[in-house]
Scaffold this motif. Structure first.
Motif, PDB file in Angstrom:
ATOM      1  N   TYR A  70       1.160  -1.602  -0.008  1.00  0.00           N
ATOM      2  CA  TYR A  70       0.056  -0.078  -0.385  1.00  0.00           C
ATOM      3  C   TYR A  70       0.812   1.156  -0.012  1.00  0.00           C
ATOM      4  O   TYR A  70       0.534   1.976  -0.905  1.00  0.00           O
ATOM      5  CB  TYR A  70      -1.442  -0.060   1.211  1.00  0.00           C
ATOM      6  N   LEU A  71       1.865   1.238   1.280  1.00  0.00           N
ATOM      7  CA  LEU A  71       2.854   2.954   0.355  1.00  0.00           C
ATOM      8  C   LEU A  71       3.445   2.959  -0.596  1.00  0.00           C
ATOM      9  O   LEU A  71       2.987   3.833  -1.044  1.00  0.00           O
ATOM     10  CB  LEU A  71       3.794   2.082   2.098  1.00  0.00           C
ATOM     11  N   VAL A  72       3.920   1.852  -1.304  1.00  0.00           N
ATOM     12  CA  VAL A  72       4.917   1.926  -2.626  1.00  0.00           C
ATOM     13  C   VAL A  72       3.624   1.878  -3.500  1.00  0.00           C
ATOM     14  O   VAL A  72       3.945   2.895  -4.667  1.00  0.00           O
ATOM     15  CB  VAL A  72       5.487  -0.073  -2.662  1.00  0.00           C
ATOM     16  N   ILE A  73       2.628   1.859  -3.612  1.00  0.00           N
ATOM     17  CA  ILE A  73       1.569   2.259  -4.422  1.00  0.00           C
ATOM     18  C   ILE A  73       1.126   3.272  -4.456  1.00  0.00           C
ATOM     19  O   ILE A  73       0.538   3.740  -5.374  1.00  0.00           O
ATOM     20  CB  ILE A  73       0.136   0.651  -4.164  1.00  0.00           C
ATOM     21  N   GLY A  74       0.814   3.893  -3.002  1.00  0.00           N
ATOM     22  CA  GLY A  74       0.854   5.075  -2.775  1.00  0.00           C
ATOM     23  C   GLY A  74       1.428   6.411  -3.458  1.00  0.00           C
ATOM     24  O   GLY A  74       1.006   6.958  -3.872  1.00  0.00           O
ATOM     25  N   MET A  75       3.442   5.737  -3.227  1.00  0.00           N
ATOM     26  CA  MET A  75       4.138   6.298  -4.052  1.00  0.00           C
ATOM     27  C   MET A  75       4.021   6.552  -5.003  1.00  0.00           C
ATOM     28  O   MET A  75       4.041   7.559  -5.854  1.00  0.00           O
ATOM     29  CB  MET A  75       4.877   5.996  -3.135  1.00  0.00           C
ATOM     30  N   ILE A  76       3.644   5.142  -5.664  1.00  0.00           N
ATOM     31  CA  ILE A  76       3.599   5.425  -6.671  1.00  0.00           C
ATOM     32  C   ILE A  76       2.955   6.361  -7.670  1.00  0.00           C
ATOM     33  O   ILE A  76       2.725   7.447  -8.684  1.00  0.00           O
ATOM     34  CB  ILE A  76       3.202   4.032  -7.732  1.00  0.00           C
ATOM     35  N   GLY A  77       1.482   6.440  -7.223  1.00  0.00           N
ATOM     36  CA  GLY A  77       0.380   6.775  -7.443  1.00  0.00           C
ATOM     37  C   GLY A  77       0.657   8.716  -7.557  1.00  0.00           C
ATOM     38  O   GLY A  77       0.371   9.406  -8.400  1.00  0.00           O
ATOM     39  N   LEU A  78       1.543   9.234  -6.218  1.00  0.00           N
ATOM     40  CA  LEU A  78       1.676  10.105  -6.298  1.00  0.00           C
ATOM     41  C   LEU A  78       2.781  10.672  -6.875  1.00  0.00           C
ATOM     42  O   LEU A  78       2.692  12.127  -7.687  1.00  0.00           O
ATOM     43  CB  LEU A  78       2.103  10.625  -4.277  1.00  0.00           C
ATOM     44  N   VAL A  79       4.028  10.285  -7.497  1.00  0.00           N
ATOM     45  CA  VAL A  79       4.770  10.256  -7.935  1.00  0.00           C
ATOM     46  C   VAL A  79       4.297  10.648  -9.622  1.00  0.00           C
ATOM     47  O   VAL A  79       4.554  11.455 -10.332  1.00  0.00           O
ATOM     48  CB  VAL A  79       5.473   9.193  -7.800  1.00  0.00           C
ATOM     49  N   ALA A  80       3.550   9.861  -9.539  1.00  0.00           N
ATOM     50  CA  ALA A  80       3.078   9.916 -11.227  1.00  0.00           C
ATOM     51  C   ALA A  80       1.912  11.318 -11.320  1.00  0.00           C
ATOM     52  O   ALA A  80       1.939  12.011 -12.699  1.00  0.00           O
ATOM     53  CB  ALA A  80       1.778   8.788 -11.621  1.00  0.00           C
ATOM     54  N   GLU A  81       0.898  11.161 -10.404  1.00  0.00           N
ATOM     55  CA  GLU A  81       0.060  12.788  -9.991  1.00  0.00           C
ATOM     56  C   GLU A  81       1.094  14.113 -10.011  1.00  0.00           C
ATOM     57  O   GLU A  81       0.570  15.122 -11.037  1.00  0.00           O
ATOM     58  CB  GLU A  81      -0.689  12.780  -9.499  1.00  0.00           C
ATOM     59  N   LYS A 112      13.149   4.987  -9.277  1.00  0.00           N
ATOM     60  CA  LYS A 112      13.117   4.060 -10.128  1.00  0.00           C
ATOM     61  C   LYS A 112      11.796   4.346 -11.533  1.00  0.00           C
ATOM     62  O   LYS A 112      12.440   3.742 -12.756  1.00  0.00           O
ATOM     63  CB  LYS A 112      11.683   1.997 -10.065  1.00  0.00           C
ATOM     64  N   MET A 113      10.812   5.168 -11.021  1.00  0.00           N
ATOM     65  CA  MET A 113      10.007   5.763 -12.136  1.00  0.00           C
ATOM     66  C   MET A 113      10.835   6.633 -12.800  1.00  0.00           C
ATOM     67  O   MET A 113      10.375   6.738 -13.599  1.00  0.00           O
ATOM     68  CB  MET A 113       8.517   6.447 -11.585  1.00  0.00           C
ATOM     69  N   MET A 114      11.122   7.925 -12.403  1.00  0.00           N
ATOM     70  CA  MET A 114      12.069   8.904 -13.246  1.00  0.00           C
ATOM     71  C   MET A 114      13.248   8.615 -13.816  1.00  0.00           C
ATOM     72  O   MET A 114      13.623   9.168 -14.979  1.00  0.00           O
ATOM     73  CB  MET A 114      11.892  10.124 -12.128  1.00  0.00           C
ATOM     74  N   ASP A 115      13.243   7.737 -13.849  1.00  0.00           N
ATOM     75  CA  ASP A 115      15.371   7.583 -14.214  1.00  0.00           C
ATOM     76  C   ASP A 115      14.589   6.935 -15.839  1.00  0.00           C
ATOM     77  O   ASP A 115      15.636   7.796 -16.737  1.00  0.00           O
ATOM     78  CB  ASP A 115      16.276   6.394 -13.503  1.00  0.00           C
ATOM     79  N   GLY A 120      12.081   9.349 -21.470  1.00  0.00           N
ATOM     80  CA  GLY A 120      11.114   8.815 -22.428  1.00  0.00           C
ATOM     81  C   GLY A 120      10.847   7.360 -22.593  1.00  0.00           C
ATOM     82  O   GLY A 120      10.245   6.904 -23.503  1.00  0.00           O
ATOM     83  N   ASP A 121      11.279   6.383 -21.329  1.00  0.00           N
ATOM     84  CA  ASP A 121      10.978   5.197 -21.692  1.00  0.00           C
ATOM     85  C   ASP A 121      10.496   4.932 -19.505  1.00  0.00           C
ATOM     86  O   ASP A 121       9.942   5.240 -18.912  1.00  0.00           O
ATOM     87  CB  ASP A 121      12.542   4.422 -21.117  1.00  0.00           C
ATOM     88  N   PHE A 122       8.818   4.956 -20.085  1.00  0.00           N
ATOM     89  CA  PHE A 122       8.155   4.236 -19.208  1.00  0.00           C
ATOM     90  C   PHE A 122       7.949   3.171 -18.619  1.00  0.00           C
ATOM     91  O   PHE A 122       6.469   3.032 -17.928  1.00  0.00           O
ATOM     92  CB  PHE A 122       5.952   5.397 -20.066  1.00  0.00           C
ATOM     93  N   ASP A 123       8.909   2.374 -18.880  1.00  0.00           N
ATOM     94  CA  ASP A 123       8.552   1.530 -18.540  1.00  0.00           C
ATOM     95  C   ASP A 123       9.589   0.786 -17.113  1.00  0.00           C
ATOM     96  O   ASP A 123       9.590  -0.194 -16.665  1.00  0.00           O
ATOM     97  CB  ASP A 123       9.332  -0.046 -19.011  1.00  0.00           C
ATOM     98  N   GLY A 124      10.264   1.907 -16.802  1.00  0.00           N
ATOM     99  CA  GLY A 124      11.141   1.616 -15.347  1.00  0.00           C
ATOM    100  C   GLY A 124      10.667   0.873 -14.255  1.00  0.00           C
ATOM    101  O   GLY A 124      11.076   0.690 -13.703  1.00  0.00           O
ATOM    102  N   TYR A 125      10.213   1.170 -14.323  1.00  0.00           N
ATOM    103  CA  TYR A 125       8.888   0.565 -12.323  1.00  0.00           C
ATOM    104  C   TYR A 125       8.275  -0.646 -13.026  1.00  0.00           C
ATOM    105  O   TYR A 125       6.980  -1.222 -13.075  1.00  0.00           O
ATOM    106  CB  TYR A 125       8.520   1.678 -12.007  1.00  0.00           C
ATOM    107  N   LYS A 126       8.578  -2.234 -13.100  1.00  0.00           N
ATOM    108  CA  LYS A 126       8.732  -3.182 -13.732  1.00  0.00           C
ATOM    109  C   LYS A 126       7.465  -3.972 -12.505  1.00  0.00           C
ATOM    110  O   LYS A 126       7.564  -4.989 -12.162  1.00  0.00           O
ATOM    111  CB  LYS A 126       9.701  -3.748 -14.444  1.00  0.00           C
TER     112      LYS A 126
END
Length: 185
Positions: A70-81, A112-115, A120-126
């Motif tokens: 939950y913590l990780v998925i919430g962080m993914i959502g926050l980074v994306a937004e 993981k998401m931003m590097d 231009g690669d949106f598959d960084g977080y697998k």
């Protein structure tokens, strides 16, 4: 209990980390088992994990893993937004990201998401959007059962439910960053 009566021991041992961490023996393992079973499997689990923690009887490891996810998925959502908003505000992602690395927002999720996204690669977080949606759904049920369901949990669940509903279930979660995907949020 039925397995114990048959002389069978059971443990749930989900991991925190992925294949890369396993290869480097840097994965964490969350174990739910009878204490004797935990002690018996500890040498085996320690062969591939750098951190092993006991959480209680069978099932406890999975509960702890859901909370961690939950913590990780919430962080993914926050980074994306945050970065989609930065794009809309014409704030340079690279400059923002570099400064964020010096602040409290610096995290494995952010890196993981931003590097990869900066190239231009949106598959960084697998990790698939479908799996994130599944996990947040399980967490939401757990939180509700425990009287801990909050609007934040519901908002995180909605981010991933919307991404699945708009046909992005098979994409990696990093695609939530992609400004070309306008129908995700």
């Amino acid at each position: 209990h039925e397995l114990k009566m048959l002389g069978v021991a059971y443990a749930d041992a989900p991991m925190a980390g992925g294949p890369e961490q396993v290869a480097r023996k840097e994965v964490g393992v969350l174990i739910g088992a009878e204490w004797e079973t935990y002690e018996a499997i500890l040498p085996i689990v320690s062969a591939y994990a750098s951190r092993v923690k006991y959480f209680g009887p069978p099932g406890s490891g999975h509960v702890a893993k859901l909370i961690s996810n939950y913590l990780v998925i919430g962080m993914i959502g926050l980074v994306a937004e945050a970065f989609r908003t930065a794009h809309a505000a014409q704030v340079d992602w690279k400059d923002l990201y570099e400064v964020m690395l010096n602040g409290s927002g610096n995290s494995g999720v952010l890196r993981k998401m931003m590097d990869a996204a900066l190239a231009g690669d949106f598959d960084g977080y697998k990790f698939s959007i479908a799996n994130a949606a599944k996990d947040i759904g399980y967490y939401t049920s757990l939180a509700e059962e425990l009287g801990q369901l909050t609007p934040l949990t519901q908002a995180v669940e909605q981010i991933f439910a919307q991404a699945v509903a708009t046909g992005h279930a098979g994409r990696n979660v990093s695609h939530l960053l992609d400004p070309a995907i306008d129908d995700v949020t």
